[in-house]
Design a protein around this motif. Sequence first.
Motif, mmCIF file in Angstrom:
data_model
loop_
_atom_site.group_PDB
_atom_site.id
_atom_site.type_symbol
_atom_site.label_atom_id
_atom_site.label_comp_id
_atom_site.label_asym_id
_atom_site.label_seq_id
_atom_site.Cartn_x
_atom_site.Cartn_y
_atom_site.Cartn_z
ATOM 1 N N VAL A 23 0.854 -1.189 0.000
ATOM 2 C CA VAL A 23 0.000 0.000 0.000
ATOM 3 C C VAL A 23 0.888 1.235 0.000
ATOM 4 N N LYS A 24 0.761 2.042 -1.045
ATOM 5 C CA LYS A 24 1.633 3.209 -1.139
ATOM 6 C C LYS A 24 0.931 4.458 -1.675
ATOM 7 N N TYR A 25 -0.328 4.324 -2.087
ATOM 8 C CA TYR A 25 -1.025 5.489 -2.648
ATOM 9 C C TYR A 25 -2.199 5.873 -1.758
ATOM 10 N N GLY A 26 -2.392 7.182 -1.591
ATOM 11 C CA GLY A 26 -3.560 7.698 -0.889
ATOM 12 C C GLY A 26 -3.511 7.495 0.610
ATOM 13 N N ILE A 27 -2.307 7.363 1.189
ATOM 14 C CA ILE A 27 -2.188 7.139 2.633
ATOM 15 C C ILE A 27 -2.610 8.403 3.388
ATOM 16 N N ILE A 28 -3.449 8.219 4.400
ATOM 17 C CA ILE A 28 -3.997 9.354 5.155
ATOM 18 C C ILE A 28 -3.170 9.525 6.433
ATOM 19 N N GLN A 29 -2.272 10.502 6.440
ATOM 20 C CA GLN A 29 -1.348 10.701 7.555
ATOM 21 C C GLN A 29 -2.090 10.997 8.853
ATOM 22 N N GLU A 30 -3.131 11.778 8.765
ATOM 23 C CA GLU A 30 -3.893 12.146 9.962
ATOM 24 C C GLU A 30 -4.438 10.914 10.669
ATOM 25 N N ASN A 31 -4.903 9.943 9.876
ATOM 26 C CA ASN A 31 -5.472 8.732 10.476
ATOM 27 C C ASN A 31 -4.395 7.776 10.988
ATOM 28 N N ILE A 32 -3.183 7.868 10.432
ATOM 29 C CA ILE A 32 -2.084 7.083 10.994
ATOM 30 C C ILE A 32 -1.806 7.553 12.421
ATOM 31 N N SER A 33 -1.810 8.869 12.612
ATOM 32 C CA SER A 33 -1.588 9.424 13.951
ATOM 33 C C SER A 33 -2.687 8.982 14.911
ATOM 34 N N LYS A 34 -3.930 8.940 14.426
ATOM 35 C CA LYS A 34 -5.030 8.494 15.272
ATOM 36 C C LYS A 34 -4.908 7.013 15.602
ATOM 37 N N ALA A 35 -4.446 6.208 14.600
ATOM 38 C CA ALA A 35 -4.363 4.763 14.791
ATOM 39 C C ALA A 35 -3.377 4.385 15.877
ATOM 40 N N VAL A 36 -2.355 5.214 16.082
ATOM 41 C CA VAL A 36 -1.350 4.935 17.114
ATOM 42 C C VAL A 36 -2.016 4.756 18.477
ATOM 43 N N GLU A 37 -3.075 5.519 18.743
ATOM 44 C CA GLU A 37 -3.753 5.475 20.037
ATOM 45 C C GLU A 37 -4.753 4.316 20.141
ATOM 46 N N GLY A 38 -4.946 3.591 19.059
ATOM 47 C CA GLY A 38 -5.958 2.525 19.043
ATOM 48 C C GLY A 38 -7.175 2.986 18.267
ATOM 49 N N THR A 39 -7.809 2.074 17.559
ATOM 50 C CA THR A 39 -8.861 2.498 16.624
ATOM 51 C C THR A 39 -10.273 2.172 17.082
ATOM 52 N N LYS A 40 -10.442 1.192 17.974
ATOM 53 C CA LYS A 40 -11.783 0.753 18.380
ATOM 54 C C LYS A 40 -12.630 0.408 17.161
ATOM 55 N N GLY A 41 -12.041 -0.354 16.227
ATOM 56 C CA GLY A 41 -12.720 -0.715 14.985
ATOM 57 C C GLY A 41 -11.874 -0.304 13.796
ATOM 58 N N ALA A 42 -12.383 -0.570 12.595
ATOM 59 C CA ALA A 42 -11.624 -0.278 11.373
ATOM 60 C C ALA A 42 -11.565 1.233 11.132
ATOM 61 N N LEU A 43 -10.381 1.700 10.776
ATOM 62 C CA LEU A 43 -10.160 3.124 10.490
ATOM 63 C C LEU A 43 -9.559 3.233 9.097
ATOM 64 N N LEU A 44 -10.158 4.077 8.254
ATOM 65 C CA LEU A 44 -9.650 4.281 6.895
ATOM 66 C C LEU A 44 -8.235 4.834 6.955
ATOM 67 N N ILE A 45 -7.307 4.122 6.323
ATOM 68 C CA ILE A 45 -5.900 4.514 6.418
ATOM 69 C C ILE A 45 -5.322 4.922 5.068
ATOM 70 N N ALA A 46 -5.989 4.460 3.969
ATOM 71 C CA ALA A 46 -5.536 4.834 2.617
ATOM 72 C C ALA A 46 -6.732 4.766 1.679
ATOM 73 N N LYS A 47 -6.797 5.692 0.763
ATOM 74 C CA LYS A 47 -7.920 5.740 -0.172
ATOM 75 C C LYS A 47 -7.403 6.105 -1.553
#
Length: 648
Positions: free
Chosen positions: A195-219
């Motif tokens: 996976v290398k296209y459309g990565i959402i940096q903001e959601n990577i930062s959120k994912a570090v804390e735990g997602t409590k379910g699926a979180l969109l990480i690339a689109k």
Amino acid sequence: MSVKYYKGDSLEKCINQAVEELKISKDELKYTVVEKKGFFKKTYVISVEASDEETVKTEETNTLGENDGSVWVNNGKIFVKNAAHNGRPPVVIPSEGMILMVNGEEVKRQMEVKGNDDIECIIDKTQAKRYLNVKITDDKIEAYVDVEYKPETLYKLKDVEKRNKLLLEKEVLEENYPDKFTEEEIKQELSNLGVKYGIIQENISKAVEGTKGALLIAKGVEKIDDTDDEIKYLFKSSAVKTNDDSLNDRVDYKNMNSIDSVEKGAIIAEHIPGETGQDGIDVYGNKIPKIQGKRKPLKTGKGCIPKGENAVMSLVNGKPSTRNGVLSVNEVHEVTGDVDIKNGNVKFVGDVNITGDVQEGMVVEAGNNVTISKNINGAKVRADGNVYIKGNIIASNVTAGGADVIVQRRIKDLSLLKETLKNIELALNEIKDHKLLGTEKQDGEIIKLLIDSKFRTILRTCIQIINDYSYDESNGQSNGIVNFIKQKLIGLGPLSIKHVSEFDVLLQKIDEKLDSLNKEAIIPVVVEIAYSQDSTVSSSGDVIITGNGEYVSNISAYNSIQFTDERAIARGGTLTAGNQIRCKTVGSSAGVTTVLQVEKTGNIWASTVYQNTRLIVGTREFVVDMPCRELHAYLDKEGDLAVDKFNL
């Protein structure tokens, strides 16, 4: 486990008693109705399996007798006081998630204990874990990440005051969470998966804390397909004549002539350009090609011109039509009354409408459609478009499709000649291989013998080809095929052939001519008649017979011949179609010979068929020897002629 019973005058009351006493919810309660009795007043009894833990909780264990032994927990340690004379001994019960050891042996259920017993309680602890899962959608457009942290949990025994029966319980002492994933670790996992296209940096930062379910990480970018161009016709028509084969089954042939006339200067069509889409990109960085739209440029013929970039304007008063994607407006020539020696022949570039008869010896030619309200007797009608004859055709010649009919015939004849030449070559090689005529016969002599015996129909095909080549000569084209036929295939010509390989020159010329003819636009048109007798009818599309049928006529259609009236009869003559023939009654009880012929991929259907009817599919032939019904003739998978029918 122990079993407890609850009684009440309704099932609901029994359940309420159980959940209140056991301190559990109704969803957790598992019960069985063991008794239900009474006629005027019902009584219910339910049984509930209660765990030792639940039983202990409901007993009044806090009330200790004077001589009863006791057990309690203080600061995580178990203390025991022995029972005095006749007192109840103290009891301990382990709960789930712990191991109770008494004097070195594990206790799984309740056990009486004494003050000098070695009691040890080992409580399980959970290991710290962390999870990182990446899921990519099936269309590869989106990637989701799920990050979860589970702590290491340490427990201790819960302090409990003195009681005779003690259910050991645990409580959390401390929780230690594992190290969190770093943004770099999450990015590395995405990289490992490609996976290398459309990565959402903001959601990577959120994912570090735990997602409590699926979180969109690339689109990625979804593709948007082009839309097709559209030609919008601005005149009313029940069916616009078209060269689009996909529409043929939906055209109402009986109403194809019901097209409104347009006036000079009217806008008769608009071109609506399709919208341009865009290619997509998936999360792997791959291009997702869009579907290209179909471009339909406006093409104008006679009687109209382009108006601006996206419209067509009529130059004359007439009827619009489309042929091979070209829009034209044809002036209409009206003949009020008959076409006879008094009014003369009719030749017109557009539509011709005749309200009366076309009488003997007269000729009607039209650059588009011909409509005749009454009969044709001993006349010729030729149209580049459709022909509609509401009356009868007697001893006449009707052609629809103009030059297309000739093109179709030429393609058929050249294809037949090509197939015959190959069969002659195969037969010649077989004769030579088996020395059936000795070893001294030359190829030309053998070919002459084969033409005179097994392949006599080649002469008729050659003569038709020679006649049709007059159309090429009028256009200044060479006639190499005709020269070969005249010199090598007719009369004593085959004797001049030294080797059968000379056929290769002719076969190459035939392939070239077929390629040229196949590129010529063949527009499917319709001949619609009520009845035909002693006449010839040809169409580059379909022939539809709406009335009593035909008698001793030669009817040919590139696509189909159809009889629509249940009382229609095909008696005598030859009916030839490329795709299908659909008849009602064929022949007569007297055995009149009637020929129904289709190409090898075609079908013949008939409701009633009498003896002496010849059915030809491709090169296969079958003669009906007794009356039958519901007939269907076709070639099966092995290429044999199949005739399904029921005897009358």
